[in-house]
Design a protein around this motif. Structure first.
Motif, short mmCIF file in Angstrom:
data_model
loop_
_atom_site.label_atom_id
_atom_site.label_comp_id
_atom_site.label_asym_id
_atom_site.label_seq_id
_atom_site.Cartn_x
_atom_site.Cartn_y
_atom_site.Cartn_z
N ALA A 272 0.83 -1.21 0.00
CA ALA A 272 0.00 0.00 0.00
C ALA A 272 0.86 1.25 0.00
O ALA A 272 0.59 2.22 -0.71
N ALA A 273 1.92 1.24 0.82
CA ALA A 273 2.86 2.37 0.82
C ALA A 273 3.54 2.50 -0.54
O ALA A 273 3.74 3.61 -1.05
N ALA A 274 3.90 1.35 -1.14
CA ALA A 274 4.52 1.38 -2.47
C ALA A 274 3.55 1.93 -3.51
O ALA A 274 3.96 2.66 -4.44
N ALA A 275 2.27 1.61 -3.38
CA ALA A 275 1.27 2.15 -4.30
C ALA A 275 1.20 3.67 -4.18
O ALA A 275 1.12 4.39 -5.19
N GLY A 276 1.23 4.17 -2.95
CA GLY A 276 1.23 5.61 -2.75
C GLY A 276 2.45 6.28 -3.34
O GLY A 276 2.37 7.33 -3.97
N LEU A 277 3.62 5.65 -3.13
CA LEU A 277 4.85 6.20 -3.70
C LEU A 277 4.81 6.18 -5.24
O LEU A 277 5.36 7.08 -5.88
N SER A 278 4.17 5.17 -5.80
CA SER A 278 4.05 5.10 -7.26
C SER A 278 3.22 6.26 -7.78
O SER A 278 3.55 6.88 -8.81
N VAL A 279 2.13 6.58 -7.09
CA VAL A 279 1.29 7.71 -7.50
C VAL A 279 2.06 9.02 -7.34
O VAL A 279 1.96 9.92 -8.18
#
Length: 497
Positions: free
Chosen positions: A31-38
């Motif tokens: 989930a944190a990685a998804a946020g960083l991707s955005v």
């Protein structure tokens, strides 16, 4: 009679279940990685459009007549060659993966780490070209692809299933893109899952919180368009408010219908031309978008967020026909085939409608309120998701004092749109599924001697309209229309399982 929960027993069970905590840790990390991707997507898209603006401002702006067709053609070629599943908004792809009939082999055509990476790069290329696109819809596919990849680390009997991961990723993408966590929750319910299971609610909220924190840590906890200040609306303002809602409802419905026809009807002459010469077709449309941008003094280039900010501040410098020309530029940009969304351009079109109505009635006191209502109304009409639309706008302008007005305008516009067009994302998702299933059973096309940039000789290069073109027209019609579950969902009667 139900027994009361034993706190210490339940706490002991939670602590002892190491496998469950390991799975939760993995999911939260993704989930944190998804946020960083955005966040990375946002930074790259902003940098790309900033470079385009320097190209436009150099030497009177005429260079864009060459720049936009060239960059757009390159982006379409790369999309068709390496990541056909990344084309378009990204929301229909995520909706398609949530269908019960979709298996793992079909799902990877719509969400994966490769498609998330491709979406970031290719959508940013669209901003580099100056197209009228947004990054919010693509952020949904990006975050969903990242979250879905967490499944490989979870056991076959894990309580965290693929459906929950996809919904949580899509919600996190919207929340991080708009800095609107409430909108992420509502989007998950209204547009993705159609219902919120209790076992998935914690995962969705956790994903939204972590993805949102990644964005806040970089951009700060600020409203997307700042905070607007409006005077209290009275009954004397009813007619202007109704005019905004009704106009946006009609325009949004027409936009959704036009988008559906353009992106799903392979029998149309222009779509046949696009299927045969996709690169040249994209370059030609990009040239039209460049001409529109020059006519409007650059106002229709990009997502339109700056134009909205100027309108809300009472400093609108957009041309008289901004709404019409932005409408056309956004439609053409979506038709081109470059990965890109329509959320932000839709907000700018709706803001233009509100600004025009305020100018006609000759009032400046309620102009910000009309602009905000136009944003919510047009977005609700296009997506037919009124709850998501008004909450997005409310959080973007910090307009809690306008909750009832935004809600009413979104509901009215969505109701009118449903009389004109089918739900846009549902229709595109169904079309994508039909195309993907058809391409899995169709034999390989014979090798062609044609050469040049428009030649596509591999199955992986085929875009949806190319595959559907090889099916009989009646068969396509039956596949598209004879879908009882989809029709029921359109009517709002059958929730997606």
């Amino acid at each position: 009679m139900q027994q009361e929960p034993d706190f210490f027993h339940n706490l002991n069970e939670e602590i002892r279940d190491g496998k469950r905590w390991l799975e939760r840790t993995v999911v939260l990390a993704y989930a944190a990685a998804a946020g960083l991707s955005v966040v990375a997507f946002t930074l790259l898209a902003d940098a790309a459009f900033g470079f385009f603006e320097r190209i436009y401002q150099w030497n009177g702006g005429w260079l864009v007549l060459l720049w936009m067709p060239a960059i757009t053609a390159a982006a379409v070629w790369a999309t068709r060659k390496w990541a056909p599943g990344a084309g378009g908004s990204g929301i229909p792809q995520v909706i398609a993966t949530l269908e019960p009939s979709v298996d793992a082999s079909l799902r990877k055509r719509f969400v994966s780490l490769w498609l998330s990476f491709s979406k970031i790069v290719l959508s940013s290329t669209g901003f580099l070209a100056g197209l009228s696109i947004g990054r919010e819809g693509p952020s949904v596919q990006v975050a969903a692809g990242v979250m879905h990849s967490a499944r490989r680390w979870l056991g076959p009997n894990s309580a965290i299933n693929t459906h929950a991961l996809l919904v949580a990723g899509g919600a996190a993408g919207i929340a991080a893109a708009f800095n609107a966590p409430l909108a992420g929750v509502v989007f998950a319910i209204e547009e993705l899952s159609r219902r919120l299971e209790s076992r998935s609610s914690g995962l969705i909220i956790a994903a939204i919180v972590l993805a949102g924190l990644m964005g806040v840590s970089v951009f700060g906890n600020l409203s997307y368009f700042g905070r607007i200040r409006v005077q209290e609306l009275s009954w004397n303002d009813l007619l202007p408010c109704l005019a905004v809602a009704l106009t946006c409802g009609v325009l949004g419905g027409l936009f959704a219908k036009l988008m559906t026809i353009s992106l799903t009807s392979s029998t149309e002459r222009l779509n046949k031309l696009k299927s045969r010469f996709p690169i040249r077709f994209a370059a030609a449309l990009a040239l039209l978008i460049a001409i529109i941008g020059l006519v409007t003094g650059g106002a229709t280039f990009g997502a339109g967020s700056e134009a909205v900010k100027h309108m809300l501040q009472g400093e609108a410098d957009v041309p008289e026909f901004y709404v019409t020309l932005k409408f056309i530029a956004t439609w053409l940009s979506a038709w081109v085939g470059v990965p890109g969304g329509i959320f932000a351009p839709s907000l700018s079109i709706g803001a233009g409608v509100g600004n025009n109505v305020a100018s006609i009635v000759g009032t400046t006191d309620i102009a910000p309120a009309l602009i905000a209502m136009g944003m919510a109304a047009f977005l609700a009409a296009v997506t037919q998701a009124p709850l998501t639309a008004f909450i997005i706008v409310m959080e973007m302008v910090d307009g809690h004092s306008l909750v009832l007005s935004l809600m009413a305008s979104a509901m009215i516009a969505s109701m009118i749109s449903r009389m004109i067009a089918r739900p846009l994302y549902e229709s595109l998702a169904l079309h994508m599924l039909n195309v993907a299933k058809a391409s899995m059973v169709l034999p390989e096309p014979p090798a062609q001697d044609q050469t040049g940039p428009d030649s596509q000789a591999q199955d992986s290069d085929l875009m949806p309209e190319d595959v559907v073109e090889e099916q009989p027209a009646r068969q396509r019609e039956l596949e598209f229309d004879a879908q009882p579950d989809a029709e029921a969902r359109d009517a709002g009667n059958t929730p997606r399982s």
